[in-house]
Design an enzyme around this catalytic site. Sequence first.
Site, PDB file in Angstrom:
ATOM      1  CE  LYS A 156      52.345  15.094  69.591  1.00  0.00           C
ATOM      2  NZ  LYS A 156      52.952  13.797  69.971  1.00  0.00           N
TER       3      LYS A 156
ATOM      4  CE1 TYR B  87      69.132  36.319  47.483  1.00  0.00           C
ATOM      5  CE2 TYR B  87      67.127  35.271  48.293  1.00  0.00           C
ATOM      6  CZ  TYR B  87      67.946  36.386  48.180  1.00  0.00           C
ATOM      7  OH  TYR B  87      67.572  37.563  48.770  1.00  0.00           O
TER       8      TYR B  87
HETATM    9  C1  PLP Z   1      52.041  12.852  69.465  1.00  0.00           C
HETATM   10  C2  PLP Z   1      51.555  11.644  70.157  1.00  0.00           C
HETATM   11  C3  PLP Z   1      50.475  10.936  69.664  1.00  0.00           C
HETATM   12  C4  PLP Z   1      49.817  11.258  68.341  1.00  0.00           C
HETATM   13  O1  PLP Z   1      50.648  10.797  67.301  1.00  0.00           O
HETATM   14  P1  PLP Z   1      50.200  10.920  65.759  1.00  0.00           P
HETATM   15  O2  PLP Z   1      51.268  10.202  65.022  1.00  0.00           O
HETATM   16  O3  PLP Z   1      50.204  12.368  65.441  1.00  0.00           O
HETATM   17  O4  PLP Z   1      48.873  10.308  65.670  1.00  0.00           O
HETATM   18  C5  PLP Z   1      50.005   9.878  70.403  1.00  0.00           C
HETATM   19  N1  PLP Z   1      50.601   9.530  71.571  1.00  0.00           N
HETATM   20  C6  PLP Z   1      51.652  10.181  72.067  1.00  0.00           C
HETATM   21  C7  PLP Z   1      52.260   9.747  73.331  1.00  0.00           C
HETATM   22  C8  PLP Z   1      52.173  11.259  71.377  1.00  0.00           C
HETATM   23  O5  PLP Z   1      53.222  11.914  71.885  1.00  0.00           O
END
Ligand code: PLP
Length: 362
Positions: free
Chosen positions: A35, A254
């Site tokens: 994702k 800054y």
């Molecule tokens: C993002 C996500 C994961 C992976 O999580 P990590 O902490 O990056 O391993 C697994 N299951 C779901 C439903 C997620 O949204």
Amino acid sequence: MPRPIEALVHGDGLAHNLARARALACGARVWAVVKANAYGHGIERVFESLRAADGFALLDLGEAERVRALGWRGPVLLLEGVFEARDLELCSRLNLWHTVHREEQIDWLASHKTAQPQRVFLKLNSGMNRLGFAPHAYRAAWARLNALPQVDEVALMTHFADADGAGGVAEQLAVFERATEGLPGERTLANSAALLRHAQASAADWVRPGIMVYGGAPDHPQHTAAHWQLQPTMTLRAQLIGVQQLARGDRVGYGGTFVADAAMRIGVAACGYADGYPRHAGTGTPVLVDGVRTRTLGRVSMDMIAVDLAPAPHAAPGSEVTLWGRGPHGSVLPIDEVAHAAGTVSYELMCALAQRVPTRVA
Ligand SMILES: *Cc1c(COP(=O)(O)O)cnc(C)c1O
């Protein structure tokens, strides 16, 4: 010459970390979670290195199309399911598996016209209170889905809220076991933190590692990526484009928030918050110059950041500055350390890598 900054995506690191996930998975199949454009790495850039996964899990239908366009014929799971009824057509066309976490999604399925029944993952809200059916509503949802001709197999799913922390997984695991008792179907529970810390209890039929595939330790600073035997998969590096000699009392950047308490030499690197470097990383954030560990000074600007050259007296314009990831001569700056200094997590830094930074697989 283009501005001297680039990001590298390390294929060998991705493959290594995925293998680590598989080794911990107690025989469960492994979703590589891609994702957010593969946590900022780019789906197309990580794909070859993650081909050994059993499936790809993501959120966005456009990302699912990209995975199919790469030639992947195996499982693809939509972790938030479909967002409207029409999305089911794409699920049919691309053979996407999808999460069902609220009643309306079942209504949409019930009126979806398809010759090919779809595979769904029924999500239980076991205590995180983000997505999913409440335990008392779970069986009814399962029965409804199971009765639909549009639905093939129903898998059972939940997500842990504190697998990386003191809370652990026991409480949510007990809720899951009670709610799913006697129901057939594959099960999936574990994210990276659960896999690294609670694999025996949570591995089930499928695991869903995300951050560990990208070399981040979900429980940093309690444990480091090196502790979990994970390798960096993203390097952000730039060069020094300026050097300044400061006298005692001189200020940097800054707001002049850093004041030299003695004469010192500083460098200016071609990386700022418009590149995705966190603006909230204050003086003292670790950085490598020519592979030597030093610190940032003052506020992060849009396009530049100052660094202390005391540990790297030979540094000059053109010297390599590693903001995170792999540096020269085998040096490493864990992204978790930079994130920690900025009050955030490695996930956010990876995902925030800016479009303007040229990125390639290395
Ligand atoms: C993002 C996500 C994961 C992976 O999580 P990590 O902490 O990056 O391993 C697994 N299951 C779901 C439903 C997620 O949204």
